[in-house]
Design an enzyme around this catalytic site. Structure first.
Site, PDB file in Angstrom:
ATOM      1  N   GLU A 146     -29.976 -10.625 -33.845  1.00 23.62           N
ATOM      2  CA  GLU A 146     -28.683 -10.222 -33.301  1.00 23.62           C
ATOM      3  C   GLU A 146     -27.828  -9.666 -34.431  1.00 23.62           C
ATOM      4  O   GLU A 146     -27.885 -10.175 -35.553  1.00 23.62           O
ATOM      5  CB  GLU A 146     -27.961 -11.431 -32.708  1.00 23.62           C
ATOM      6  CG  GLU A 146     -28.678 -12.051 -31.536  1.00 23.62           C
ATOM      7  CD  GLU A 146     -27.832 -13.141 -30.898  1.00 23.62           C
ATOM      8  OE1 GLU A 146     -27.006 -12.815 -30.044  1.00 23.62           O
ATOM      9  OE2 GLU A 146     -27.983 -14.308 -31.296  1.00 23.62           O
TER      10      GLU A 146
ATOM     11  N   ASP B 263     -33.575 -20.229 -18.497  1.00 19.18           N
ATOM     12  CA  ASP B 263     -33.685 -19.663 -19.843  1.00 19.18           C
ATOM     13  C   ASP B 263     -33.691 -18.164 -19.597  1.00 19.18           C
ATOM     14  O   ASP B 263     -34.691 -17.615 -19.113  1.00 19.18           O
ATOM     15  CB  ASP B 263     -34.987 -20.106 -20.519  1.00 19.18           C
ATOM     16  CG  ASP B 263     -35.065 -19.583 -21.942  1.00 19.18           C
ATOM     17  OD1 ASP B 263     -34.862 -18.371 -22.141  1.00 19.18           O
ATOM     18  OD2 ASP B 263     -35.315 -20.386 -22.859  1.00 19.18           O
ATOM     19  N   HIS B 264     -32.584 -17.501 -19.905  1.00 18.32           N
ATOM     20  CA  HIS B 264     -32.467 -16.129 -19.405  1.00 18.32           C
ATOM     21  C   HIS B 264     -33.471 -15.170 -20.039  1.00 18.32           C
ATOM     22  O   HIS B 264     -33.720 -14.105 -19.506  1.00 18.32           O
ATOM     23  CB  HIS B 264     -31.022 -15.613 -19.511  1.00 18.32           C
ATOM     24  CG  HIS B 264     -30.599 -15.155 -20.874  1.00 18.32           C
ATOM     25  ND1 HIS B 264     -30.181 -16.017 -21.848  1.00 18.32           N
ATOM     26  CD2 HIS B 264     -30.507 -13.919 -21.411  1.00 18.32           C
ATOM     27  CE1 HIS B 264     -29.860 -15.324 -22.938  1.00 18.32           C
ATOM     28  NE2 HIS B 264     -30.048 -14.043 -22.702  1.00 18.32           N
TER      29      HIS B 264
ATOM     30  N   HIS C 161     -35.365 -20.106 -26.123  1.00 12.19           N
ATOM     31  CA  HIS C 161     -35.826 -18.726 -25.957  1.00 12.19           C
ATOM     32  C   HIS C 161     -37.116 -18.433 -26.740  1.00 12.19           C
ATOM     33  O   HIS C 161     -38.083 -17.910 -26.186  1.00 12.19           O
ATOM     34  CB  HIS C 161     -34.755 -17.729 -26.424  1.00 12.19           C
ATOM     35  CG  HIS C 161     -33.443 -17.868 -25.699  1.00 12.19           C
ATOM     36  ND1 HIS C 161     -33.356 -18.217 -24.375  1.00 12.19           N
ATOM     37  CD2 HIS C 161     -32.167 -17.674 -26.117  1.00 12.19           C
ATOM     38  CE1 HIS C 161     -32.080 -18.239 -24.015  1.00 12.19           C
ATOM     39  NE2 HIS C 161     -31.333 -17.923 -25.055  1.00 12.19           N
TER      40      HIS C 161
ATOM     41  N   LYS D 162     -28.309 -14.656 -36.393  1.00 10.54           N
ATOM     42  CA  LYS D 162     -27.086 -13.899 -36.130  1.00 10.54           C
ATOM     43  C   LYS D 162     -26.777 -13.076 -37.377  1.00 10.54           C
ATOM     44  O   LYS D 162     -27.186 -13.418 -38.477  1.00 10.54           O
ATOM     45  CB  LYS D 162     -25.935 -14.840 -35.812  1.00 10.54           C
ATOM     46  CG  LYS D 162     -26.197 -15.660 -34.548  1.00 10.54           C
ATOM     47  CD  LYS D 162     -24.945 -15.871 -33.736  1.00 10.54           C
ATOM     48  CE  LYS D 162     -25.214 -16.631 -32.453  1.00 10.54           C
ATOM     49  NZ  LYS D 162     -25.549 -15.779 -31.295  1.00 10.54           N
TER      50      LYS D 162
ATOM     51  N   LYS E  55     -36.000 -11.521 -18.445  1.00  7.52           N
ATOM     52  CA  LYS E  55     -36.036 -10.149 -18.965  1.00  7.52           C
ATOM     53  C   LYS E  55     -37.310  -9.470 -18.463  1.00  7.52           C
ATOM     54  O   LYS E  55     -38.392 -10.063 -18.470  1.00  7.52           O
ATOM     55  CB  LYS E  55     -35.966 -10.159 -20.500  1.00  7.52           C
ATOM     56  CG  LYS E  55     -34.598 -10.696 -20.974  1.00  7.52           C
ATOM     57  CD  LYS E  55     -34.357 -10.480 -22.428  1.00  7.52           C
ATOM     58  CE  LYS E  55     -33.117 -11.231 -22.889  1.00  7.52           C
ATOM     59  NZ  LYS E  55     -31.928 -10.438 -23.053  1.00  7.52           N
TER      60      LYS E  55
ATOM     61  N   ASP F 103     -29.801 -23.343 -30.182  1.00  7.42           N
ATOM     62  CA  ASP F 103     -29.264 -22.250 -29.375  1.00  7.42           C
ATOM     63  C   ASP F 103     -30.357 -21.258 -28.971  1.00  7.42           C
ATOM     64  O   ASP F 103     -30.327 -20.712 -27.867  1.00  7.42           O
ATOM     65  CB  ASP F 103     -28.169 -21.527 -30.177  1.00  7.42           C
ATOM     66  CG  ASP F 103     -27.411 -20.495 -29.360  1.00  7.42           C
ATOM     67  OD1 ASP F 103     -27.133 -20.780 -28.186  1.00  7.42           O
ATOM     68  OD2 ASP F 103     -27.092 -19.411 -29.897  1.00  7.42           O
TER      69      ASP F 103
ATOM     70  N   LYS G  64     -29.059 -23.873 -20.785  1.00 10.85           N
ATOM     71  CA  LYS G  64     -29.527 -24.429 -22.046  1.00 10.85           C
ATOM     72  C   LYS G  64     -28.384 -24.425 -23.056  1.00 10.85           C
ATOM     73  O   LYS G  64     -27.446 -23.666 -22.868  1.00 10.85           O
ATOM     74  CB  LYS G  64     -30.731 -23.628 -22.569  1.00 10.85           C
ATOM     75  CG  LYS G  64     -30.483 -22.112 -22.544  1.00 10.85           C
ATOM     76  CD  LYS G  64     -30.557 -21.373 -23.833  1.00 10.85           C
ATOM     77  CE  LYS G  64     -29.657 -21.682 -24.932  1.00 10.85           C
ATOM     78  NZ  LYS G  64     -28.814 -20.586 -25.432  1.00 10.85           N
TER      79      LYS G  64
ATOM     80  N   ASP H  13     -10.370 -29.876 -12.981  1.00 14.00           N
ATOM     81  CA  ASP H  13     -10.926 -30.698 -14.045  1.00 14.00           C
ATOM     82  C   ASP H  13     -12.218 -31.296 -13.496  1.00 14.00           C
ATOM     83  O   ASP H  13     -12.185 -32.161 -12.608  1.00 14.00           O
ATOM     84  CB  ASP H  13      -9.910 -31.807 -14.390  1.00 14.00           C
ATOM     85  CG  ASP H  13     -10.488 -32.810 -15.382  1.00 14.00           C
ATOM     86  OD1 ASP H  13     -11.659 -32.658 -15.788  1.00 14.00           O
ATOM     87  OD2 ASP H  13      -9.744 -33.751 -15.737  1.00 14.00           O
TER      88      ASP H  13
HETATM   89  C1  BG6 Z   1     -27.717 -17.147 -25.653  1.00 18.75           C
HETATM   90  C2  BG6 Z   1     -27.199 -17.746 -26.922  1.00 18.75           C
HETATM   91  O1  BG6 Z   1     -28.581 -18.031 -24.998  1.00 18.75           O
HETATM   92  O2  BG6 Z   1     -28.425 -15.954 -25.956  1.00 18.75           O
HETATM   93  C3  BG6 Z   1     -26.331 -16.756 -27.685  1.00 18.75           C
HETATM   94  O3  BG6 Z   1     -26.424 -18.908 -26.612  1.00 18.75           O
HETATM   95  C4  BG6 Z   1     -27.059 -15.458 -27.884  1.00 18.75           C
HETATM   96  O4  BG6 Z   1     -25.932 -17.294 -28.943  1.00 18.75           O
HETATM   97  C5  BG6 Z   1     -27.635 -14.954 -26.569  1.00 18.75           C
HETATM   98  O5  BG6 Z   1     -26.136 -14.507 -28.417  1.00 18.75           O
HETATM   99  C6  BG6 Z   1     -28.517 -13.726 -26.767  1.00 18.75           C
HETATM  100  O6  BG6 Z   1     -28.895 -13.235 -25.516  1.00 18.75           O
HETATM  101  P1  BG6 Z   1     -29.268 -11.692 -25.316  1.00 18.75           P
HETATM  102  O7  BG6 Z   1     -29.771 -11.604 -23.920  1.00 18.75           O
HETATM  103  O8  BG6 Z   1     -28.014 -10.918 -25.572  1.00 18.75           O
HETATM  104  O9  BG6 Z   1     -30.310 -11.388 -26.332  1.00 18.75           O
END
Ligand code: BG6
Length: 415
Positions: A142, A103-104, A166, A266, A108, A161, A74, A19
């Site tokens: 998406e 911030d992934h 992003h 989405k 990329k 989100d 994030k 926890d």
């Molecule tokens: C995340 C969001 O940061 O990015 C998700 O929280 C989203 O909701 C995702 O689906 C999308 O990432 P990627 O790399 O699959 O485009």
């Protein structure tokens, strides 16, 4: 060999269930570390409300040293005030150079390629301004729905989100001035300047420039899917947006008069992410034109799937006459790369472990993004209305099409 490497790695993995709000539990965590901290990275893939208790717990167990690093996922906070409060608390335990706000999308490959194309080629940089560019579109679509994440998503929505982080980050990388050096603060200084130059969208401007939507039932990947409000865990009268489109302007010399159209959602028609730079049309054509638009060049950065870069030019159609048609000059990295393209998180976590913060957000950058987004979020809260419905599997609500149509433009069809 790869399997041996994998086995050796798995042998080092330990899982500890605890926890995280219980300070006492951190003693157990301490015991799992076999050696003193040489390069320890804490990755907070949790809601940001847990950052404070985790920092306190790590501190109480003596687990934070000058070498430690923390990665924060994030969205950090849910508005400017909460983001500032979180930043301030984390700063009591970690110095700014130990904090990696991830911030992934910045991890990329094509995003980094965008920087190289811009700053390693005089060809593009000399055209990168309001004299030559008509407008820019950035889409993250998406096909997935909310899946099993309603508990998170209901309080967050597409603005927090995807857009606040992003999409705005992609905008910054596309629009920033050339940094003087490839160093974390040099790059981040330029990104902050873009965020500060964003034209505020407040009051009446919001309904004219920002569209929000929520998916209705429809079809995704050939299967019937329910509307957002019928997804497990979603409130039947939910007002959470699953789609956003916005017209954003940057008030500076480079970009005055060049709209950036951003959208994300989405349950859209397909999963794709593209940055499309639309150059201005030629001032006068001497060729017979079938479609006027075929003459405008486009530079397309495709982040996923099938990542790559394409420059859309015009060429002569073979045969009699002088007919013009569009052609693509493609730079497809997977064609000539020997090595596998690393996953975004793989690249970023490696950078964090190596102490390279270039692709992470600085404190002020995060706050500037919230500062711009905040009035829009407050307006929606006051409005207290359901976002505009759109059919799952479509490209979003009709108002998103109108947003561009008002300016005589169309969204790019994803390629
Ligand atoms: C995340 C969001 O940061 O990015 C998700 O929280 C989203 O909701 C995702 O689906 C999308 O990432 P990627 O790399 O699959 O485009």
């Amino acid at each position: 060999l790869e399997l041996e490497v994998l086995d050796a790695f798995i042998a080092k993995v330990q899982c500890l269930t605890m926890d995280v709000t219980d300070e006492g539990a951190y003693k157990a965590l301490r015991k799992t570390f076999s050696q003193e901290d040489s390069n320890r990275l804490y990755y907070m893939a949790t809601g940001s409300d847990l950052y404070t208790p985790v920092c306190r717990g790590l501190h109480s167990a003596g687990l934070i040293t000058p070498q430690s690093k923390i990665v924060l996922e994030k969205p950090i906070g849910h508005d400017l005030a909460s983001a500032r409060a979180i930043n301030d608390t984390v700063a009591e335990f970690f110095k700014e150079n130990q904090i990696y706000r991830i911030d992934h999308y910045l991890g990329k490959e094509t995003v980094q390629n965008l920087m190289v194309l811009r700053f390693a080629n005089s060809l593009f940089e000399s055209q990168w301004n309001q004299h030559y560019i008509d407008h820019i579109q950035i889409t993250i679509s998406e096909s997935l729905g909310v899946e099993k994440r309603a508990g998170f998503y209901e309080h967050v929505g597409a603005m927090r989100d995807m857009f606040q982080n992003h999409l705005l980050q992609l905008l910054c990388i596309t629009a920033m001035e050339p940094p003087a050096r490839l160093e974390p603060d040099a790059v981040r200084d330029e990104k902050v300047k873009v965020l500060r130059a964003l034209k505020p969208i407040t009051g009446n401007l919001i309904s004219d420039n920002v569209v929000r939507g929520q998916y209705d039932a429809g079809v995704a990947d050939g299967k019937a899917v329910p509307r957002y409000r019928d997804e497990p865990g979603v409130h039947p009268k939910s007002q959470t947006e699953t789609f956003i489109a916005a017209k954003v302007e940057i008030d500076n010399w480079r970009w005055a008069g060049v709209p950036f159209y951003l959208r994300t959602g989405k349950r859209l028609a397909e999963r794709a992410c593209e940055i499309v730079v639309h150059f201005k049309e030629i001032p006068h054509s001497i060729f017979p034109l079938q479609h006027k638009n075929t003459m405008a060049n486009k530079l397309i950065f495709r982040l996923q799937p099938d990542e790559g870069v394409r420059l859309m030019l015009c060429e002569k159609r073979v045969g009699p006459g002088m007919n013009v048609r569009p052609m693509n000059l493609s730079l497809n990295p997977s064609n000539h790369r020997q090595t596998r393209v690393p996953e975004a998180y793989e690249r970023l976590l490696f950078d964090a472990l190596s102490g390279n913060a270039t692709l992470f957000l600085r404190n002020d950058e995060l706050l500037e993004a919230w500062r711009w987004v905040d009035p829009i979020l407050s307006y929606w809260t006051e409005l207290d209305q359901r976002p505009e419905p759109y059919t799952a599997g479509s490209w979003g609500p009709a108002a998103a099409t109108l947003l561009l149509a008002k300016d005589g433009r169309l969204w790019d069809e994803n390629s």
